[in-house]
Motif scaffolding. Structure first.
Motif, PDB file in Angstrom:
ATOM      1  N   MET A   1       0.842  -1.180   0.000  1.00 26.54           N
ATOM      2  CA  MET A   1       0.000   0.000   0.000  1.00 26.54           C
ATOM      3  C   MET A   1       0.886   1.242   0.000  1.00 26.54           C
ATOM      4  O   MET A   1       1.798   1.355   0.801  1.00 26.54           O
ATOM      5  CB  MET A   1      -0.899   0.001   1.237  1.00 26.54           C
ATOM      6  CG  MET A   1      -1.731   1.244   1.340  1.00 26.54           C
ATOM      7  SD  MET A   1      -2.618   1.423   2.881  1.00 26.54           S
ATOM      8  CE  MET A   1      -1.310   1.879   3.980  1.00 26.54           C
ATOM      9  N   MET A   2       0.589   2.118  -0.906  1.00 28.04           N
ATOM     10  CA  MET A   2       1.289   3.402  -0.983  1.00 28.04           C
ATOM     11  C   MET A   2       0.251   4.505  -0.854  1.00 28.04           C
ATOM     12  O   MET A   2      -0.760   4.488  -1.541  1.00 28.04           O
ATOM     13  CB  MET A   2       1.995   3.557  -2.327  1.00 28.04           C
ATOM     14  CG  MET A   2       3.224   2.691  -2.488  1.00 28.04           C
ATOM     15  SD  MET A   2       4.647   3.388  -1.672  1.00 28.04           S
ATOM     16  CE  MET A   2       5.053   4.730  -2.751  1.00 28.04           C
ATOM     17  N   ILE A   3       0.523   5.445   0.030  1.00 23.21           N
ATOM     18  CA  ILE A   3      -0.342   6.608   0.156  1.00 23.21           C
ATOM     19  C   ILE A   3       0.138   7.627  -0.877  1.00 23.21           C
ATOM     20  O   ILE A   3       1.317   7.977  -0.904  1.00 23.21           O
ATOM     21  CB  ILE A   3      -0.288   7.206   1.581  1.00 23.21           C
ATOM     22  CG1 ILE A   3      -0.667   6.157   2.631  1.00 23.21           C
ATOM     23  CG2 ILE A   3      -1.154   8.443   1.686  1.00 23.21           C
ATOM     24  CD1 ILE A   3      -2.081   5.658   2.546  1.00 23.21           C
ATOM     25  N   SER A   4      -0.764   8.079  -1.716  1.00 22.40           N
ATOM     26  CA  SER A   4      -0.401   9.011  -2.782  1.00 22.40           C
ATOM     27  C   SER A   4      -0.170  10.422  -2.237  1.00 22.40           C
ATOM     28  O   SER A   4      -0.463  10.708  -1.074  1.00 22.40           O
ATOM     29  CB  SER A   4      -1.521   9.056  -3.836  1.00 22.40           C
ATOM     30  OG  SER A   4      -2.658   9.698  -3.292  1.00 22.40           O
ATOM     31  N   THR A   5       0.296  11.301  -3.119  1.00 28.60           N
ATOM     32  CA  THR A   5       0.470  12.695  -2.711  1.00 28.60           C
ATOM     33  C   THR A   5      -0.862  13.314  -2.333  1.00 28.60           C
ATOM     34  O   THR A   5      -0.916  14.165  -1.456  1.00 28.60           O
ATOM     35  CB  THR A   5       1.131  13.545  -3.829  1.00 28.60           C
ATOM     36  OG1 THR A   5       0.365  13.405  -5.031  1.00 28.60           O
ATOM     37  CG2 THR A   5       2.565  13.134  -4.062  1.00 28.60           C
ATOM     38  N   LYS A   6      -1.943  12.862  -2.946  1.00 32.45           N
ATOM     39  CA  LYS A   6      -3.258  13.405  -2.612  1.00 32.45           C
ATOM     40  C   LYS A   6      -3.569  13.178  -1.132  1.00 32.45           C
ATOM     41  O   LYS A   6      -4.002  14.088  -0.429  1.00 32.45           O
ATOM     42  CB  LYS A   6      -4.350  12.772  -3.474  1.00 32.45           C
ATOM     43  CG  LYS A   6      -5.719  13.388  -3.228  1.00 32.45           C
ATOM     44  CD  LYS A   6      -6.829  12.653  -3.963  1.00 32.45           C
ATOM     45  CE  LYS A   6      -6.790  12.945  -5.431  1.00 32.45           C
ATOM     46  NZ  LYS A   6      -7.961  12.376  -6.145  1.00 32.45           N
TER      47      LYS A   6
ATOM     48  N   VAL B   1      -4.541  -5.102  -0.647  1.00 35.86           N
ATOM     49  CA  VAL B   1      -4.799  -5.876  -1.866  1.00 35.86           C
ATOM     50  C   VAL B   1      -6.210  -5.557  -2.365  1.00 35.86           C
ATOM     51  O   VAL B   1      -7.103  -5.231  -1.576  1.00 35.86           O
ATOM     52  CB  VAL B   1      -4.641  -7.403  -1.635  1.00 35.86           C
ATOM     53  CG1 VAL B   1      -3.186  -7.776  -1.402  1.00 35.86           C
ATOM     54  CG2 VAL B   1      -5.495  -7.880  -0.477  1.00 35.86           C
ATOM     55  N   SER B   2      -6.417  -5.674  -3.648  1.00 34.66           N
ATOM     56  CA  SER B   2      -7.689  -5.259  -4.244  1.00 34.66           C
ATOM     57  C   SER B   2      -8.880  -6.066  -3.760  1.00 34.66           C
ATOM     58  O   SER B   2      -9.982  -5.542  -3.671  1.00 34.66           O
ATOM     59  CB  SER B   2      -7.603  -5.318  -5.766  1.00 34.66           C
ATOM     60  OG  SER B   2      -7.369  -6.643  -6.196  1.00 34.66           O
ATOM     61  N   CYS B   3      -8.683  -7.324  -3.403  1.00 33.46           N
ATOM     62  CA  CYS B   3      -9.838  -8.133  -2.995  1.00 33.46           C
ATOM     63  C   CYS B   3     -10.426  -7.668  -1.661  1.00 33.46           C
ATOM     64  O   CYS B   3     -11.544  -8.047  -1.318  1.00 33.46           O
ATOM     65  CB  CYS B   3      -9.486  -9.614  -2.932  1.00 33.46           C
ATOM     66  SG  CYS B   3      -8.183 -10.042  -1.788  1.00 33.46           S
ATOM     67  N   LEU B   4      -9.706  -6.831  -0.918  1.00 29.54           N
ATOM     68  CA  LEU B   4     -10.229  -6.287   0.334  1.00 29.54           C
ATOM     69  C   LEU B   4     -10.719  -4.851   0.189  1.00 29.54           C
ATOM     70  O   LEU B   4     -11.320  -4.305   1.109  1.00 29.54           O
ATOM     71  CB  LEU B   4      -9.154  -6.323   1.428  1.00 29.54           C
ATOM     72  CG  LEU B   4      -8.691  -7.703   1.880  1.00 29.54           C
ATOM     73  CD1 LEU B   4      -7.550  -7.566   2.876  1.00 29.54           C
ATOM     74  CD2 LEU B   4      -9.831  -8.491   2.465  1.00 29.54           C
TER      75      LEU B   4
END
Length: 143
Positions: free
Chosen positions: A1-6, A90-93
Motif C-alpha cells: 500500500m502506498m499513500i499518494s500525494t493526494k 490488496v484489491s480483494c479487500l
C-alpha cells in the motif's frame, strides 16, 4: 500500500488549518505557500474535503477555508480513506462486494485481512489533534 500525494497533502492541509484556528478562513494561496504545494493541485484536494464536510469555504475578500470541527474529531484513517479511496493492501479487500474466485481457497487472504485490520486500527486511532502537537510524548508520527 502506498499513500499518494493526494492523501499526504490532504493531511498537510488539515494540519495547517488546525494549527491556525484563530486566523478564521485561510486563503488557499496562504496554505499552498506554507506547505510548498501548487494552488492548482490543492484545489482538487480542497474540493474533496469541502464536499464531504471536513472543511468549510468562503468565497471573496476575507475568504478561504477552515475546519468544520475541532482537530480531535478528525481521524487520520477517515481523511486517508476519503482521499485514497481505500487503505486495503490488496484489491480483494478494497471493496466488500468484490468477490474473488479464489477466496475460498486463498491461503493468503487471512494474512492480508490481518494487515488491513492493523492498518485500519492504527490510522483510526490517530487524530488530527495528535499531529498538531508533536512535542507531546507519544505524538511522534511521521507522514
Amino acid at each position: 500500500m502506498m499513500i499518494s500525494t493526494k492523501g499526504r497533502y490532504a493531511l498537510r492541509v488539515m494540519i495547517d488549518l488546525a494549527e491556525h484556528p484563530s486566523e478564521g478562513f485561510i486563503p488557499l494561496k496562504a496554505i499552498a505557500e506554507r506547505q510548498g504545494i501548487s494552488v492548482k493541485y490543492l484545489e482538487s484536494i480542497i474540493k474533496i474535503l469541502t464536499q464531504e464536510g471536513y472543511l468549510s469555504g468562503l468565497r471573496g475578500k476575507g475568504g478561504g477555508y477552515k475546519l468544520t470541527r475541532s482537530p480531535d474529531q478528525y481521524r487520520i484513517g477517515d481523511i486517508l480513506r476519503l482521499t485514497e479511496g481505500s487503505l486495503a493492501p490488496v484489491s480483494c479487500l478494497s471493496k466488500p462486494t468484490m468477490e474473488c474466485e479464489q477466496a475460498a481457497d486463498c491461503r493468503t487472504l487471512s494474512m492480508w485481512k490481518g494487515l488491513y485490520d492493523r492498518i485500519t486500527d492504527y490510522l483510526d486511532n490517530i487524530y488530527l489533534s495528535d499531529l498538531i502537537h508533536p512535542d507531546i510524548p507519544g505524538n511522534d508520527f511521521v507522514i
